[in-house]
Design a protein around this motif. Structure first.
Motif, PDB file in Angstrom:
ATOM      1  N   LEU A  59       0.822  -1.217   0.000  1.00 35.96           N
ATOM      2  CA  LEU A  59       0.000   0.000   0.000  1.00 35.96           C
ATOM      3  C   LEU A  59       0.850   1.259   0.000  1.00 35.96           C
ATOM      4  O   LEU A  59       0.761   2.092  -0.880  1.00 35.96           O
ATOM      5  N   ILE A  60       1.673   1.389   1.018  1.00 32.86           N
ATOM      6  CA  ILE A  60       2.420   2.623   1.222  1.00 32.86           C
ATOM      7  C   ILE A  60       3.567   2.348   2.165  1.00 32.86           C
ATOM      8  O   ILE A  60       3.508   1.418   2.972  1.00 32.86           O
ATOM      9  N   SER A  61       4.622   3.146   2.037  1.00 35.07           N
ATOM     10  CA  SER A  61       5.780   2.953   2.904  1.00 35.07           C
ATOM     11  C   SER A  61       6.296   4.298   3.401  1.00 35.07           C
ATOM     12  O   SER A  61       5.903   5.356   2.902  1.00 35.07           O
ATOM     13  N   ILE A  62       7.192   4.227   4.375  1.00 34.29           N
ATOM     14  CA  ILE A  62       7.809   5.435   4.886  1.00 34.29           C
ATOM     15  C   ILE A  62       9.194   5.102   5.414  1.00 34.29           C
ATOM     16  O   ILE A  62       9.398   4.070   6.066  1.00 34.29           O
ATOM     17  N   LYS A 103      11.589  10.371   7.481  1.00 40.05           N
ATOM     18  CA  LYS A 103      10.377  11.174   7.291  1.00 40.05           C
ATOM     19  C   LYS A 103       9.410  10.933   8.440  1.00 40.05           C
ATOM     20  O   LYS A 103       9.517   9.937   9.167  1.00 40.05           O
ATOM     21  N   ASP A 104       8.425  11.822   8.585  1.00 38.55           N
ATOM     22  CA  ASP A 104       7.391  11.557   9.572  1.00 38.55           C
ATOM     23  C   ASP A 104       6.009  11.417   8.937  1.00 38.55           C
ATOM     24  O   ASP A 104       5.030  11.096   9.621  1.00 38.55           O
ATOM     25  N   LYS A 105       5.944  11.625   7.642  1.00 39.27           N
ATOM     26  CA  LYS A 105       4.653  11.505   6.959  1.00 39.27           C
ATOM     27  C   LYS A 105       4.883  11.173   5.492  1.00 39.27           C
ATOM     28  O   LYS A 105       5.816  11.690   4.863  1.00 39.27           O
ATOM     29  N   ASN A 106       4.017  10.314   4.977  1.00 40.67           N
ATOM     30  CA  ASN A 106       4.018  10.045   3.544  1.00 40.67           C
ATOM     31  C   ASN A 106       2.571   9.843   3.108  1.00 40.67           C
ATOM     32  O   ASN A 106       1.811   9.137   3.769  1.00 40.67           O
ATOM     33  N   GLU A 107       2.236  10.473   2.010  1.00 39.71           N
ATOM     34  CA  GLU A 107       0.845  10.474   1.572  1.00 39.71           C
ATOM     35  C   GLU A 107       0.747   9.946   0.145  1.00 39.71           C
ATOM     36  O   GLU A 107       1.578  10.273  -0.711  1.00 39.71           O
ATOM     37  N   ASP A 108      -0.286   9.148  -0.100  1.00 39.83           N
ATOM     38  CA  ASP A 108      -0.534   8.636  -1.444  1.00 39.83           C
ATOM     39  C   ASP A 108      -2.028   8.488  -1.611  1.00 39.83           C
ATOM     40  O   ASP A 108      -2.644   7.509  -1.172  1.00 39.83           O
ATOM     41  N   GLY A 109      -2.626   9.500  -2.226  1.00 42.84           N
ATOM     42  CA  GLY A 109      -4.069   9.462  -2.430  1.00 42.84           C
ATOM     43  C   GLY A 109      -4.826   9.471  -1.109  1.00 42.84           C
ATOM     44  O   GLY A 109      -4.635  10.344  -0.269  1.00 42.84           O
ATOM     45  N   ALA A 160       8.257   7.636  19.747  1.00 44.40           N
ATOM     46  CA  ALA A 160       7.289   6.730  20.376  1.00 44.40           C
ATOM     47  C   ALA A 160       7.320   5.344  19.774  1.00 44.40           C
ATOM     48  O   ALA A 160       6.600   4.457  20.240  1.00 44.40           O
ATOM     49  N   LYS A 161       8.107   5.170  18.734  1.00 46.88           N
ATOM     50  CA  LYS A 161       8.163   3.893  17.997  1.00 46.88           C
ATOM     51  C   LYS A 161       6.747   3.470  17.583  1.00 46.88           C
ATOM     52  O   LYS A 161       6.289   2.348  17.865  1.00 46.88           O
ATOM     53  N   HIS A 162       6.087   4.383  16.925  1.00 50.94           N
ATOM     54  CA  HIS A 162       4.679   4.197  16.567  1.00 50.94           C
ATOM     55  C   HIS A 162       4.436   4.704  15.153  1.00 50.94           C
ATOM     56  O   HIS A 162       4.968   5.746  14.761  1.00 50.94           O
ATOM     57  N   LEU A 163       3.666   3.934  14.410  1.00 53.82           N
ATOM     58  CA  LEU A 163       3.217   4.447  13.115  1.00 53.82           C
ATOM     59  C   LEU A 163       1.742   4.159  12.946  1.00 53.82           C
ATOM     60  O   LEU A 163       1.177   3.285  13.624  1.00 53.82           O
ATOM     61  N   SER A 164       1.126   4.949  12.094  1.00 47.12           N
ATOM     62  CA  SER A 164      -0.292   4.766  11.853  1.00 47.12           C
ATOM     63  C   SER A 164      -0.587   4.953  10.371  1.00 47.12           C
ATOM     64  O   SER A 164       0.133   5.662   9.657  1.00 47.12           O
ATOM     65  N   LEU A 165      -1.630   4.305   9.944  1.00 53.09           N
ATOM     66  CA  LEU A 165      -2.130   4.418   8.580  1.00 53.09           C
ATOM     67  C   LEU A 165      -3.508   5.052   8.646  1.00 53.09           C
ATOM     68  O   LEU A 165      -4.383   4.550   9.348  1.00 53.09           O
ATOM     69  N   HIS A 166      -3.671   6.140   7.918  1.00 58.38           N
ATOM     70  CA  HIS A 166      -4.950   6.815   7.831  1.00 58.38           C
ATOM     71  C   HIS A 166      -5.525   6.601   6.439  1.00 58.38           C
ATOM     72  O   HIS A 166      -4.829   6.828   5.433  1.00 58.38           O
ATOM     73  N   ILE A 167      -6.783   6.198   6.400  1.00 61.62           N
ATOM     74  CA  ILE A 167      -7.479   6.025   5.135  1.00 61.62           C
ATOM     75  C   ILE A 167      -8.673   6.964   5.166  1.00 61.62           C
ATOM     76  O   ILE A 167      -9.557   6.841   6.034  1.00 61.62           O
ATOM     77  N   VAL A 168      -8.672   7.909   4.227  1.00 64.08           N
ATOM     78  CA  VAL A 168      -9.810   8.842   4.217  1.00 64.08           C
ATOM     79  C   VAL A 168     -10.108   9.292   2.793  1.00 64.08           C
ATOM     80  O   VAL A 168      -9.184   9.693   2.079  1.00 64.08           O
ATOM     81  N   PRO A 169     -11.357   9.222   2.345  1.00 63.30           N
ATOM     82  CA  PRO A 169     -12.456   8.577   3.036  1.00 63.30           C
ATOM     83  C   PRO A 169     -12.401   7.059   2.881  1.00 63.30           C
ATOM     84  O   PRO A 169     -11.923   6.553   1.866  1.00 63.30           O
ATOM     85  N   SER A 170     -12.875   6.347   3.859  1.00 62.87           N
ATOM     86  CA  SER A 170     -12.893   4.892   3.797  1.00 62.87           C
ATOM     87  C   SER A 170     -13.993   4.429   2.847  1.00 62.87           C
ATOM     88  O   SER A 170     -15.068   5.032   2.766  1.00 62.87           O
ATOM     89  N   GLN A 171     -13.697   3.347   2.121  1.00 58.96           N
ATOM     90  CA  GLN A 171     -14.637   2.777   1.169  1.00 58.96           C
ATOM     91  C   GLN A 171     -14.853   1.293   1.492  1.00 58.96           C
ATOM     92  O   GLN A 171     -13.944   0.650   2.029  1.00 58.96           O
ATOM     93  N   PRO A 172     -16.001   0.751   1.150  1.00 62.05           N
ATOM     94  CA  PRO A 172     -16.250  -0.677   1.427  1.00 62.05           C
ATOM     95  C   PRO A 172     -15.166  -1.588   0.845  1.00 62.05           C
ATOM     96  O   PRO A 172     -14.822  -2.609   1.440  1.00 62.05           O
ATOM     97  N   GLY A 173     -14.603  -1.224  -0.297  1.00 64.78           N
ATOM     98  CA  GLY A 173     -13.542  -2.015  -0.910  1.00 64.78           C
ATOM     99  C   GLY A 173     -12.249  -2.016  -0.116  1.00 64.78           C
ATOM    100  O   GLY A 173     -11.346  -2.810  -0.397  1.00 64.78           O
ATOM    101  N   ASP A 174     -12.155  -1.147   0.881  1.00 66.94           N
ATOM    102  CA  ASP A 174     -10.967  -1.136   1.737  1.00 66.94           C
ATOM    103  C   ASP A 174     -11.023  -2.247   2.787  1.00 66.94           C
ATOM    104  O   ASP A 174     -10.035  -2.474   3.492  1.00 66.94           O
ATOM    105  N   SER A 175     -12.146  -2.909   2.911  1.00 72.33           N
ATOM    106  CA  SER A 175     -12.295  -3.967   3.914  1.00 72.33           C
ATOM    107  C   SER A 175     -11.322  -5.107   3.605  1.00 72.33           C
ATOM    108  O   SER A 175     -11.386  -5.730   2.550  1.00 72.33           O
ATOM    109  N   ALA A 176     -10.417  -5.350   4.531  1.00 71.77           N
ATOM    110  CA  ALA A 176      -9.350  -6.337   4.353  1.00 71.77           C
ATOM    111  C   ALA A 176      -8.554  -6.401   5.648  1.00 71.77           C
ATOM    112  O   ALA A 176      -8.827  -5.657   6.597  1.00 71.77           O
TER     113      ALA A 176
END
Lengths: 115, 114
Positions: A47-50, A54-60, A70-86
């Motif tokens: 899907l996406i890498s970083i 860097k502290d942020k990377n965006e793709d669509g 914090a040794k933490h990463l997060s993935l944001h999906i917006v807007p979410s679509q039913p096809g994202d279910s996985a």
């Protein structure tokens, strides 16, 4: 030895809303992070890498945030679509110190986007 | 779009038998990997292969496992004497370079040892 942890086994979100998937890691040598998406009976799809510089990377619709302190990463999906279910897997690699860029995977988070 | 292909999609074998799982990586890729996922568990690294030799292997990858790139296109994983606990999905992956680039995964082979 859980070097990469995804503490939420599942997440349910309404269509159109934001999905936030979280991942924590323990190995400070990791310097490259990836998110993969997986449907049943298929292999993981990138899907996406970083990179750790860097502290942020965006793709669509997908944005990955990295908080190294914090040794933490997060993935944001917006807007979410039913096809994202996985199932979404966080993965990490030590690309500069390791022999190869093998991936260490988290346990995955099952995202369900409700119409 | 180029993709990694794996055969067979499902293999059932008797315990103690040898199995060979086959993969055709993306043609211009140089790094090749096998991962596995036991049902309900996370995807685990088995082995990486570069320049016709193993570059790294996990503790799972014991003497029962071997990999080969016999003809410059196929990449195989052999398990010499299968055990019940070898039952898993096995994923082949390939990448263009070993640095900051993603690995592309095949659709997997489900190995069932009975």
């Amino acid at each position: 030895d859980q070097q990469v942890k995804q503490n939420s086994p599942s997440l349910s979100v309404q269509e159109g809303r934001i999905s936030i998937l979280n991942c924590d890691y323990t190995n400070s040598m990791f310097d490259y992070f990836l998110w993969y998406k997986k449907y049943p009976a298929e292999g993981p799809t990138f899907l996406i890498s970083i990179s750790s510089i860097k502290d942020k990377n965006e793709d669509g619709r997908f944005t990955v945030f990295l908080n190294k302190s914090a040794k933490h990463l997060s993935l944001h999906i917006v807007p979410s679509q039913p096809g994202d279910s996985a199932v979404y897997f966080c993965a990490a690699s030590d690309i500069y110190g390791g022999a190869t860029n093998k991936l260490i995977f988290g346990t995955g988070t099952l995202l369900a986007v409700q119409p | 779009e180029p993709e990694v292909t794996q055969t067979p999609s499902h293999q059932v074998t008797q315990m103690g038998q040898e199995v060979i799982l086959r993969c055709v990586p993306i043609s211009n890729h140089l790094y090749f990997y096998w991962y596995r996922q036991i049902l309900g568990q996370k995807v685990e690294f088995l082995v990486s292969f570069y320049n016709n030799e193993i570059s790294e292997k996990s503790e799972i990858f014991d003497d029962q496992f071997s990999v080969e790139r016999p003809d410059g296109s196929n990449f195989t994983l052999k398990i010499r004497s299968t055990k019940l606990e070898d039952s898993a999905m096995y994923f082949c992956a390939s990448g263009y370079r070993g640095g900051d680039t993603e690995a592309f995964f095949g659709q997997g082979t489900r190995l069932t040892v009975v």
